[in-house]
Design an enzyme around this catalytic site. Sequence first.
Site, PDB file in Angstrom:
ATOM      1  CG  ASN A  25      -1.068  -9.945  15.518  1.00  0.00           C
ATOM      2  OD1 ASN A  25      -2.280  -9.931  15.733  1.00  0.00           O
ATOM      3  ND2 ASN A  25      -0.544 -10.333  14.381  1.00  0.00           N
ATOM      4  CG  HIS A  78       4.511  -9.709  -0.358  1.00  0.00           C
ATOM      5  ND1 HIS A  78       3.573 -10.108   0.573  1.00  0.00           N
ATOM      6  CD2 HIS A  78       5.543 -10.599  -0.241  1.00  0.00           C
ATOM      7  CE1 HIS A  78       4.018 -11.182   1.204  1.00  0.00           C
ATOM      8  NE2 HIS A  78       5.211 -11.492   0.744  1.00  0.00           N
ATOM      9  CB  CYS A 112       5.495  -4.128 -19.768  1.00  0.00           C
ATOM     10  SG  CYS A 112       5.090  -5.027 -21.283  1.00  0.00           S
ATOM     11  CB  CYS A 169       3.476  -2.061 -22.287  1.00  0.00           C
ATOM     12  SG  CYS A 169       5.139  -1.428 -22.445  1.00  0.00           S
ATOM     13  CG  ASP A 183      -0.310  -0.154   2.556  1.00  0.00           C
ATOM     14  OD1 ASP A 183       0.861   0.229   2.718  1.00  0.00           O
ATOM     15  OD2 ASP A 183      -0.997  -0.656   3.481  1.00  0.00           O
TER      16      ASP A 183
HETATM   17  N1  APR Z   1      -2.648  -3.815  14.757  1.00  0.00           N
HETATM   18  C1  APR Z   1      -1.803  -4.862  14.648  1.00  0.00           C
HETATM   19  N2  APR Z   1      -2.138  -6.032  14.104  1.00  0.00           N
HETATM   20  C2  APR Z   1      -3.396  -6.189  13.660  1.00  0.00           C
HETATM   21  C3  APR Z   1      -4.346  -5.154  13.739  1.00  0.00           C
HETATM   22  C4  APR Z   1      -3.943  -3.922  14.315  1.00  0.00           C
HETATM   23  N3  APR Z   1      -4.768  -2.875  14.439  1.00  0.00           N
HETATM   24  N4  APR Z   1      -5.508  -5.605  13.203  1.00  0.00           N
HETATM   25  C5  APR Z   1      -5.289  -6.873  12.812  1.00  0.00           C
HETATM   26  N5  APR Z   1      -4.018  -7.230  13.076  1.00  0.00           N
HETATM   27  C6  APR Z   1      -3.333  -8.498  12.798  1.00  0.00           C
HETATM   28  C7  APR Z   1      -4.235  -9.709  12.733  1.00  0.00           C
HETATM   29  O1  APR Z   1      -4.411 -10.260  14.040  1.00  0.00           O
HETATM   30  C8  APR Z   1      -3.456 -10.640  11.811  1.00  0.00           C
HETATM   31  O2  APR Z   1      -2.548 -11.445  12.551  1.00  0.00           O
HETATM   32  O3  APR Z   1      -2.770  -8.394  11.500  1.00  0.00           O
HETATM   33  C9  APR Z   1      -2.638  -9.688  10.934  1.00  0.00           C
HETATM   34  C10 APR Z   1      -3.079  -9.613   9.488  1.00  0.00           C
HETATM   35  O4  APR Z   1      -2.892 -10.855   8.908  1.00  0.00           O
HETATM   36  P1  APR Z   1      -3.151 -11.121   7.347  1.00  0.00           P
HETATM   37  O5  APR Z   1      -4.483 -10.598   6.946  1.00  0.00           O
HETATM   38  O6  APR Z   1      -2.895 -12.565   7.129  1.00  0.00           O
HETATM   39  O7  APR Z   1      -2.047 -10.211   6.627  1.00  0.00           O
HETATM   40  P2  APR Z   1      -0.508 -10.511   6.382  1.00  0.00           P
HETATM   41  O8  APR Z   1       0.096 -11.292   7.482  1.00  0.00           O
HETATM   42  O9  APR Z   1       0.111  -9.215   6.018  1.00  0.00           O
HETATM   43  O10 APR Z   1      -0.565 -11.429   5.081  1.00  0.00           O
HETATM   44  C11 APR Z   1       0.633 -11.816   4.475  1.00  0.00           C
HETATM   45  O11 APR Z   1      -0.554 -12.771   2.644  1.00  0.00           O
HETATM   46  O12 APR Z   1      -2.388 -12.563   1.205  1.00  0.00           O
HETATM   47  C12 APR Z   1      -1.019 -12.415   1.335  1.00  0.00           C
HETATM   48  O13 APR Z   1       0.443 -11.137   0.035  1.00  0.00           O
HETATM   49  C13 APR Z   1      -0.539 -11.018   1.038  1.00  0.00           C
HETATM   50  O14 APR Z   1       1.193  -9.706   2.085  1.00  0.00           O
HETATM   51  C14 APR Z   1       0.076 -10.559   2.330  1.00  0.00           C
HETATM   52  C15 APR Z   1       0.478 -11.867   2.988  1.00  0.00           C
END
Ligand code: APR
Length: 260
Positions: free
Chosen positions: A219, A121, A129, A153, A106
């Site tokens: 977390n 990522h 392209c 492209c 993001d």
């Molecule tokens: N502050 C901190 N942590 C949080 C918050 C918050 N406000 N809200 C949620 N979380 C935690 C959740 O408990 C969870 O463990 O963030 C985590 C998000 O997990 P995912 O949705 O699995 O995201 P992520 O770990 O970044 O995923 C990894 O998976 O789909 C792919 O490529 C994508 O980069 C991504 C990768």
Amino acid sequence: MNATEARRRAREIIAESSALAVLTGAGVSAESGVPTFRGAGGLWRGRNAWELATPEAFRRDPAEVWEFYEARLSGLRRVAPNEGHRALAALEATRDRFWLLTQNVDGLHRDAGSRNVFELHGTIRVARCSDCALETATEAALRDWSPGGIPRCEACLAHLRPAVVWFGESLPAAALRAADEAIRSCDTFLVVGTSGLVQPAASFAFQARRRGARVVEVNPQETPITQVADVSLRGPSGAELPALLGKEERTLLTPRTADG
Ligand code: APR
């Protein structure tokens, strides 16, 4: 360890650290209003992101994959970094040895002022392209886009694709090199807002720990990384990260005035 004790211990570890590596995931952007992948709001038209974020999905239906990314990009136009992103930028500003490894595409860490950022990522802000690899800003590529379309492209007219890493693809070599250096050199590894389920990032904290680093996790939920964490802070990163800052770092968080 109760929550107060955990915060005190985590603050101490961060204050003592002179080589700090940070890994972030979708959770760090949650309080900006960006849905996490595996939490509520993680579905698009009833489907999981990882059904669309694949080379196969793009080959099958590139227009649909672009609709998915356009929706994510327009969501991002309405959001800004939160206190968690800003706290990480403040931590970096006071240290010589600092790495921010992020799984997020993001761009909010850079918006918050972080500099030594490695996007494991890729980034949604760039399109590449699929044939000649020429890169272009996604906003520009989508300027005349409408649903059903596939941006092309400028140089060779092949389909553009988002410059993100899809499931099954390898991570950018430069980001992997930075991760390796961070894991080998850090004395503290801070993991924020990731479910710890996607490799290779999921194993970084384990590797750092094996090399003797302290591990701090932020977390609200327990994750597989919890087992190697010296301390886990069970709250949202927008609140927990600013609370980790020292006095000097806190002054860097002072809200900016309207004229900048
Ligand atoms: N502050 C901190 N942590 C949080 C918050 C918050 N406000 N809200 C949620 N979380 C935690 C959740 O408990 C969870 O463990 O963030 C985590 C998000 O997990 P995912 O949705 O699995 O995201 P992520 O770990 O970044 O995923 C990894 O998976 O789909 C792919 O490529 C994508 O980069 C991504 C990768």
